[in-house]
Scaffold this motif. Sequence first.
Motif, PDB file in Angstrom:
ATOM      1  N   SER A 100       0.841  -1.203   0.000  1.00 23.11           N
ATOM      2  CA  SER A 100       0.000   0.000   0.000  1.00 23.11           C
ATOM      3  C   SER A 100       0.873   1.248   0.000  1.00 23.11           C
ATOM      4  N   VAL A 101       0.452   2.232  -0.727  1.00 27.51           N
ATOM      5  CA  VAL A 101       1.167   3.515  -0.747  1.00 27.51           C
ATOM      6  C   VAL A 101       0.135   4.636  -0.751  1.00 27.51           C
ATOM      7  N   VAL A 102       0.633   5.807  -0.448  1.00 26.32           N
ATOM      8  CA  VAL A 102      -0.243   6.988  -0.501  1.00 26.32           C
ATOM      9  C   VAL A 102       0.274   7.864  -1.637  1.00 26.32           C
ATOM     10  N   LEU A 103      -0.615   8.347  -2.442  1.00 27.23           N
ATOM     11  CA  LEU A 103      -0.186   9.123  -3.610  1.00 27.23           C
ATOM     12  C   LEU A 103       0.335  10.491  -3.161  1.00 27.23           C
ATOM     13  N   PRO A 104       1.631  10.771  -3.422  1.00 27.08           N
ATOM     14  CA  PRO A 104       2.181  12.038  -2.919  1.00 27.08           C
ATOM     15  C   PRO A 104       2.156  13.152  -3.965  1.00 27.08           C
ATOM     16  N   LEU A 105       1.301  13.023  -4.985  1.00 33.95           N
ATOM     17  CA  LEU A 105       1.324  13.996  -6.078  1.00 33.95           C
ATOM     18  C   LEU A 105       0.256  15.065  -5.863  1.00 33.95           C
ATOM     19  N   VAL A 106       0.700  16.288  -5.805  1.00 33.63           N
ATOM     20  CA  VAL A 106      -0.227  17.382  -5.497  1.00 33.63           C
ATOM     21  C   VAL A 106      -1.377  17.438  -6.507  1.00 33.63           C
ATOM     22  N   HIS A 107      -1.069  17.160  -7.763  1.00 29.06           N
ATOM     23  CA  HIS A 107      -2.125  17.263  -8.774  1.00 29.06           C
ATOM     24  C   HIS A 107      -2.751  15.911  -9.113  1.00 29.06           C
ATOM     25  N   GLY A 108      -2.519  14.935  -8.255  1.00 32.69           N
ATOM     26  CA  GLY A 108      -3.131  13.633  -8.487  1.00 32.69           C
ATOM     27  C   GLY A 108      -2.394  12.851  -9.570  1.00 32.69           C
ATOM     28  N   LEU A 109      -2.960  11.680  -9.881  1.00 29.87           N
ATOM     29  CA  LEU A 109      -2.303  10.817 -10.871  1.00 29.87           C
ATOM     30  C   LEU A 109      -2.763  11.240 -12.257  1.00 29.87           C
ATOM     31  N   HIS A 110      -2.126  12.279 -12.780  1.00 27.12           N
ATOM     32  CA  HIS A 110      -2.525  12.792 -14.089  1.00 27.12           C
ATOM     33  C   HIS A 110      -1.644  12.175 -15.164  1.00 27.12           C
ATOM     34  N   ALA A 111      -1.710  12.740 -16.367  1.00 24.97           N
ATOM     35  CA  ALA A 111      -1.133  12.054 -17.526  1.00 24.97           C
ATOM     36  C   ALA A 111       0.359  11.742 -17.395  1.00 24.97           C
ATOM     37  N   ARG A 112       1.160  12.760 -17.055  1.00 22.85           N
ATOM     38  CA  ARG A 112       2.604  12.527 -17.099  1.00 22.85           C
ATOM     39  C   ARG A 112       3.049  11.478 -16.084  1.00 22.85           C
ATOM     40  N   PRO A 113       2.678  11.622 -14.795  1.00 24.50           N
ATOM     41  CA  PRO A 113       3.104  10.565 -13.865  1.00 24.50           C
ATOM     42  C   PRO A 113       2.523   9.199 -14.209  1.00 24.50           C
ATOM     43  N   ALA A 157      -5.040   6.656  -0.794  1.00 22.62           N
ATOM     44  CA  ALA A 157      -4.325   5.411  -0.534  1.00 22.62           C
ATOM     45  C   ALA A 157      -4.594   4.474  -1.697  1.00 22.62           C
ATOM     46  N   LEU A 158      -3.573   3.761  -2.138  1.00 22.10           N
ATOM     47  CA  LEU A 158      -3.791   2.789  -3.192  1.00 22.10           C
ATOM     48  C   LEU A 158      -2.908   1.587  -2.924  1.00 22.10           C
ATOM     49  N   THR A 159      -3.252   0.472  -3.549  1.00 17.90           N
ATOM     50  CA  THR A 159      -2.449  -0.726  -3.379  1.00 17.90           C
ATOM     51  C   THR A 159      -1.855  -1.097  -4.718  1.00 17.90           C
ATOM     52  N   VAL A 160      -0.556  -1.396  -4.698  1.00 14.16           N
ATOM     53  CA  VAL A 160       0.091  -1.910  -5.905  1.00 14.16           C
ATOM     54  C   VAL A 160       0.112  -3.426  -5.761  1.00 14.16           C
ATOM     55  N   LEU A 161      -0.434  -4.132  -6.735  1.00 11.66           N
ATOM     56  CA  LEU A 161      -0.492  -5.592  -6.669  1.00 11.66           C
ATOM     57  C   LEU A 161       0.192  -6.159  -7.900  1.00 11.66           C
ATOM     58  N   ALA A 162       0.813  -7.316  -7.737  1.00 17.81           N
ATOM     59  CA  ALA A 162       1.391  -7.955  -8.917  1.00 17.81           C
ATOM     60  C   ALA A 162       1.247  -9.458  -8.794  1.00 17.81           C
ATOM     61  N   GLU A 163       1.136 -10.107  -9.930  1.00 17.58           N
ATOM     62  CA  GLU A 163       1.077 -11.567  -9.987  1.00 17.58           C
ATOM     63  C   GLU A 163       2.038 -12.005 -11.073  1.00 17.58           C
ATOM     64  N   GLY A 164       2.877 -12.976 -10.746  1.00 19.75           N
ATOM     65  CA  GLY A 164       3.826 -13.461 -11.749  1.00 19.75           C
ATOM     66  C   GLY A 164       5.179 -13.647 -11.108  1.00 19.75           C
ATOM     67  N   GLU A 165       6.098 -14.167 -11.903  1.00 16.33           N
ATOM     68  CA  GLU A 165       7.414 -14.542 -11.390  1.00 16.33           C
ATOM     69  C   GLU A 165       8.123 -13.454 -10.575  1.00 16.33           C
ATOM     70  N   ASP A 166       8.169 -12.264 -11.183  1.00 18.64           N
ATOM     71  CA  ASP A 166       8.907 -11.195 -10.510  1.00 18.64           C
ATOM     72  C   ASP A 166       7.961 -10.225  -9.787  1.00 18.64           C
ATOM     73  N   ALA A 167       6.872 -10.802  -9.228  1.00 13.73           N
ATOM     74  CA  ALA A 167       5.847  -9.952  -8.615  1.00 13.73           C
ATOM     75  C   ALA A 167       6.414  -9.078  -7.498  1.00 13.73           C
ATOM     76  N   ALA A 168       7.232  -9.672  -6.636  1.00 11.97           N
ATOM     77  CA  ALA A 168       7.715  -8.914  -5.479  1.00 11.97           C
ATOM     78  C   ALA A 168       8.559  -7.729  -5.940  1.00 11.97           C
ATOM     79  N   ALA A 169       9.449  -8.001  -6.907  1.00 13.13           N
ATOM     80  CA  ALA A 169      10.319  -6.922  -7.389  1.00 13.13           C
ATOM     81  C   ALA A 169       9.480  -5.844  -8.067  1.00 13.13           C
ATOM     82  N   ALA A 170       8.462  -6.270  -8.831  1.00 14.57           N
ATOM     83  CA  ALA A 170       7.622  -5.295  -9.551  1.00 14.57           C
ATOM     84  C   ALA A 170       6.900  -4.398  -8.567  1.00 14.57           C
ATOM     85  N   VAL A 171       6.313  -5.011  -7.540  1.00 12.62           N
ATOM     86  CA  VAL A 171       5.569  -4.212  -6.565  1.00 12.62           C
ATOM     87  C   VAL A 171       6.501  -3.239  -5.854  1.00 12.62           C
ATOM     88  N   ALA A 172       7.666  -3.748  -5.455  1.00 14.71           N
ATOM     89  CA  ALA A 172       8.600  -2.871  -4.731  1.00 14.71           C
ATOM     90  C   ALA A 172       8.997  -1.696  -5.612  1.00 14.71           C
TER      91      ALA A 172
END
Length: 879
Positions: A188-201, A243-258
Amino acid sequence: MVGNGAPAGATPGTANVTRLTLLAPLDGWATPLDEVPDPVFAQRMMGEGLALDPTGGTLRAPCDGVVLTVHRARHAVTLRADCGVEILMHVGLETVALGGRGFTVHVAEGALVRAGDALIDFDMDLLAREAKSLLTPLIVAGGPAATVVEVRTGAPVRAGEVLLTLLVQGDAAASAATGERTQSAEQSVVLPLVHGLHARPSAVLAAAAKSYAAAVFLAAQGRRANAKSAVAAMSLGLRHGDALTVLAEGEDAAAAVAAVAAAISAGLGEAPVPLAEALPVPSLPSAAVPPHDEPPVLEAQPPFAPGETAVIRAVTAAPGLALGRAFRLQEEEVEVPASGLDADAERQALANALDRVRARLAAAVAHAEETRQTQRRDIFQAHLAILDDPDLFDEAQAAIAGGESAGSAWRGATDRSAAALRALGNPRMAERAADLIDLRRQVMLALAGREPQPVILPQGAILVAEELMPSQLSNLDAGRLAGFCTARGGPTSHVAILAASMGVPALVAGGAAVLRIPDDAPLILDADRGLLHVQPPADDLAKLERETARRKVLAEANLKAAAADCVMADGTRIEVYTNVGKVADAVKGVAKGAEGCGLLRTEFLFLDRQTAPDEDEQAAQYQAVATALAGRPLIIRTLDVGGDKPLPYLPLPREENPILGLRGVRIGLRRPEILRTQLRAILRVRPVGQCRIMVPMVATLDEVRAVRDMLDHEREALGHAPPVQLGVMVETPAAAVTADQLATEADFLSIGTNDLTQYVLAMDRGNPDLAARLDALHPAVLRLIRQTAEGAAKHGRWVGVCGALASDPAAAPLLVGLGVTELSATPPTIPDIKAALRPLDRAACVALATEALAQESAAAVRSLLARAGLAVAITEGAA
Ligand code: PEP
Ligand code: MG
């Protein structure tokens, strides 16, 4: 307890296929999704399922599982069944707006539930009265691929009866059902972007996710999106602090999420701003499922008759003045067959078309790079990223597999994504939808084997169109293009940015009237004032060119006289000041004859800062402005953040209605240390007495008293600094109607017509769809201006105007007639304002104001000003 329930949940089927039975979560009438009056559900943007029209007020678990999310507004819940399928249940439509009223939640996120357990009780009477509809969608919203094999609709159901059966595919389902899991990870992470998750990020995030083999998702507020798709990530509509959760499934899931979680926390290319510094107020919920917001269809109306004159109000996208003839840009229609011949051939055709467009965009990026046109380069780079978006690609591929032609599949995928962006109800995101539509068109042309045709413009053309795409604009010969006006669009769209970088005067959001302009009609595009004059009287046009020369001479004369005080024919003294956002504005203002600064927008001085400026830094900036004014009065407005003005170093909690939320003085009083520091910095400016202080967004007398107390306290702390004038901005209707009370505490009042108009007309000043109607000359606003002046006069206080209306030379006599004695304007308009007032008599202005107050609309007031011959011609003041 539920009624005659069949066993619910997952039962193993054939290899890698699990059968999942969902029970009715409530008593009601089972309805197909197509009948839900919300395209987000009806068009399956969230997934397959059905809806229930409830006859009972308890929502129950349709199967065994775990509660993934309970929306903060308590109206929606997501469960994950044991086989991994995620089920969203959304009680009623647009019920997020109730902010939790009428809902009682019985479960918490993470709770294990059994089929039939009560999840949410809801007050049916309240929902029936206040919600758009009681229809409750049940959606298969995520998890492993699942096919609906049986669904019961068009019939009454009782809670606990079998409602829907799914076949759940794949290893994920099998492993989830047996308890074995493929590699999976989440964080889980909290989005630290003042303008939210817009196009560039979002594009940065997608790039980070794409470097891993694992499937990576973002989950928030009961919704889930493919993190490798910038468009899908953007469509979550996440805002600062979510707050959002990053989830991954697959071989390198842990590395991807991190990696993805770390990239988010690091700001995705922007400076991260933790919410910890935000104010401790409860934030209201945001819509888990935002209302769908298709742009309204522009009503077809007959073209203007030859010689029929009109003035269209629109929003300035790029300033300037142009004279020319209308050139109507027609969209090149591309017909595509609905169904494809052979899926492989269609796939290949789409791949080839994408390659062609990609190559063209890459060449455009390279050219922009060479010619150092960074904004242009960034726009085409963003288009390249969209073209490579995996969700768009997958959606198109799925449609082709379902028998559609490549063109139809691509059109469907881009249209759906554009609709999802518009559905966020955020004008900036809606503007990004135009980019998708642009790419839809380019790829479809490529599929038809056609190149976008360069438009041959006649010299001096003023382009009129429903909407203009960035690629269309960049294909035009800027040397021949005098300007453009579109019916739709927004001032921060890519096409607006391009126009400004090309130096082309441009208006957007002119509405349906723009489509009535016939080809070749003579036009005057006054982008400085947001006006398009259609077929101005023949004489006018001919005169205009002569006028332009004459005005130039006049403007020079006005400028020469600008340094002198503004004294009217009858001796009335009007102070004409300048608005300042940076030191250079003060310098410009003085050069144009400003007698002081009537509004220093202090929030603009530190816009690019990531940390709050301390007292010394602030004092130095204020001193620099004071020095540039060479002793002339300087009115410093205390920090006005919130609403439409975010400040990176002062993150605010997310609000459902920020324009009605924590803004201006409300923040200063809630975070007194911020206001105190600012007051101290202002008190340090020398010479003593040059500065006055002005408080924004005042609604009650108490607020002024609280600031006055604070100011007195700081003066004392600084060793009895001399008194400073304290004024109030009149921006709320409350301040205007209680001006007689405010004037007992305030030394002066200055009317912020931008906000006052927004609040009086209940029209968001940032909404491009309303911009054309947001007119400060509306008689309701004028009446409040008069009321303010009368209230202030009772206590001998002066009243000024520092909103945009003060920069309109045509409005100056009217404002004087309403009782205003100070105007704070943008530097270029100052000489014309002074020149417009000097020859007039105050009594004539009062008569004009009396007549204006009796008009029924802003348009009527405008024509009154024009008839009165006081309007300054549109060529004036453009310098
Ligand atoms: C106004 O509201 O008119 C004003 C001058 O303040 P701002 O535009 O900075 O909100
Ligand atoms: Mg304001």
